[in-house]
Every structure is written in C-alpha cells, then in structure tokens.
Design an enzyme around this catalytic site. Sequence first.
Site, mmCIF file in Angstrom:
data_model
loop_
_atom_site.group_PDB
_atom_site.id
_atom_site.type_symbol
_atom_site.label_atom_id
_atom_site.label_comp_id
_atom_site.label_asym_id
_atom_site.label_seq_id
_atom_site.Cartn_x
_atom_site.Cartn_y
_atom_site.Cartn_z
ATOM 1 N N LYS A 1 -12.293 -2.593 -5.632
ATOM 2 C CA LYS A 1 -12.924 -1.273 -5.679
ATOM 3 C C LYS A 1 -11.968 -0.228 -6.214
ATOM 4 C CE LYS A 1 -12.503 -1.407 -0.640
ATOM 5 N NZ LYS A 1 -13.306 -1.490 0.575
ATOM 6 N N LYS B 1 0.816 -1.216 0.000
ATOM 7 C CA LYS B 1 0.000 0.000 0.000
ATOM 8 C C LYS B 1 0.846 1.260 0.000
ATOM 9 C CE LYS B 1 -4.351 -1.497 2.068
ATOM 10 N NZ LYS B 1 -5.328 -1.196 3.125
ATOM 11 N N LYS C 1 -7.871 -9.706 -8.769
ATOM 12 C CA LYS C 1 -9.035 -9.702 -7.894
ATOM 13 C C LYS C 1 -10.015 -8.602 -8.285
ATOM 14 C CE LYS C 1 -9.065 -9.625 -3.197
ATOM 15 N NZ LYS C 1 -8.560 -9.627 -1.821
#
Length: 339
Positions: free
Chosen positions: A205, A118, A202
């Site tokens: 969002k 991240k 995957k």
Amino acid sequence: MSTHKPLVLSGMQPTNTLHLGNYLGALKNWVRMQEEMPCLFCVVDMHAITADAGYGKPEELARATREVAAAYIAGGVDVSRTPIFNQGQVPEHAELSWIFNCVARLGWMDRMTQFKEKSGKHKERSSVGLYTYPVLMAADILVYKATHVPVGEDQKQHLELARDIAGKFNNDYNAPDFFPQPEPVITGTGTRVMSLRDGTKKMSKSDESDASRINLTDTAEAIADKIRRAKTDPHPLPGSKDELKERPEAENLLNIYAALADQDRDAVIAEFAGQQFSGFKNKLADLTVAKLEPMAKEMRRLLADPAEIDRILKAGAHKARAIATPIIDDVKKKVGFIA
Ligand code: TRP
C-alpha cells in the site's frame, strides 16, 4: 502440556487502502479458519497511529478503519459468529500492553527488525509507540489467550516476542501456563502477491505507483487496465516451475491466477505453457474482476452506510471485551493491583 482452548486472533492496520495482497495473503485464509476454530479479527487502529500514515489524521483513520471492517465482511468473515472490532474500542489491549511494556526487555526490543526498517535513518524522530508496537501486538493476542495467529512471514519475529513475553510473565508471576504460547500460522507463503511493476517487490500500500497494486475497491476497468499493463518479460509463458526462477513477473501473475482460481500452481502453468502474455493477461483480468467485483460492490454498499459498520464494530467490541475482561482482571490480581 497446554490446556488452552484453540482461538484465532489476527488484525490488519487501517492505513491507506487494502489490496489484492491483503486479500490473497491474509483475509482469504482468515475466512477459511473460521471453519476450524473460533476467531477474533480486529482492526488495529492503535497500531495505525504509531506512524505518520495514521497519526494526526482522525478522519482518514476512521475512514480506513471502516474500510478494513467492510473488507473483512465483504471478504467473507461471518460477523454472526466471528467478532470484528477496532482495537481502540477495547481498552483491555492498552491495559495489558502497559504491563507487557514492563515484562519485555530493551534488549529484546532492540532486535526487532521491522522497527529498524520502519524507523529508517531517523530513529530519534520515530514515535515511542512505533518502538513498542510489537508489545501492543503481544497484548492484542494474549488479552484473549489466543493460541493461533495467522500472519505474514514479516510478523514472525513479533510472534516470537509475544511468546517470550508470555513465558516471562508466566515465570515471573509464578503462573505456569497462564498465558499460552501463541503459534504463528504463516499464511500467504504460496501466494505472496508481488508488485505488478516489479516482481521482486511485495505488493504494497505504500508503493507510490498505484499501477503496482490492485486495490480491493478498484473498478473493473481499473483492474483490467492494471493487469494488461503489468510488467512482463519478452518470452512466452513457461512450461515448468523451474523455468520460473529468473522470471519473477511471470511467477507472480501465475501465482495470482492460481490463488484466485483456487487451482494448483502446476496445473495453471501447464494450462498456459508456451502461450503469449497478452492472452493470459486477458484471462487473468477476467478472473480477477469476477472474483473481486462482487467483493468491491459489497464493500461499497457497506461503506455507504457507515453507521451500520460502526454498529457491527461496537457489537464485536462488546463480545471481545466479554472474553478479555476476566483475563485482564486475573492479570491485575497476579501483578498486585488492588481492585
Ligand atoms: N503487526 C501486524 C501487521 O502489520 C498487525 C497486527 C497488530 C496483528 N496486532 C496483531 C496481527 C495481532 C496479528 C495479531 O501485519
């Protein structure tokens, strides 16, 4: 031998909108777990402000928090027995998190792979909160002495950290078995929902392409359209599991079908063996709309009355605090804070 009563805790971040992967990979399993054990489900708004998606955007954060709460309810969480609440309304999470910041070691934190992903190339620009995110997650779980934590594969390492923190606290404060060793309940392994544009990624969002995912609030038309446009390969549908190996898009669509229909994957493969994608996609679109539309409708109904959602979250927070307060009081006493 552990003496801890079974209790489930899990949470989702209120960032952007929820999609089919959140439902099939997580929520659907949570709803089932309510039948087996007492559960607590939170909307982790404190985690959401660790990154740009949730930081500095108060209206968006509040909107997304209500949307996740609405999805919990519309997806089948029974709030009369399972409290749902936002983390920010239960200060005990933050209190325990601070203490756990002093339990966890830098060496443990430096191993967290999700932080590395991240924070990317600009670690020095990440918030300190993003770094200690897994510590807050440990506090979310242990502030209730929860024993079972349904999470995706990507959260397993954070669960290990929670176990390490629990173990070190118990040891350092001479309180064997004070905190339980929470178990991950890995959900979504059978139904890892992948992107409709790329079967190796995957469903997410954060994907730029909205066509890559089915949002829980999508209209019936949008759902059908996205499924018809989903990437496939030029071959007919396969006749066996082995033939799916090099065909991630076919595998993904068949998995989604099986999960939504509550059918065994092999049975679904057999049903569509040798058929063309176009016909299968029509059936999948109908099934997806039939399953999601009532949920989307209920979400829209709930979201039209935000005051009602806020009331449910407040009541949930109240019940959650009733569990957390005596535990945090005990923790503070153990640590040596004068009450
Ligand atoms: N980190 C989890 C995720 O991104 C969300 C989360 C926060 C969570 N606190 C938790 C999950 C406690 C389970 C238990 O999926």
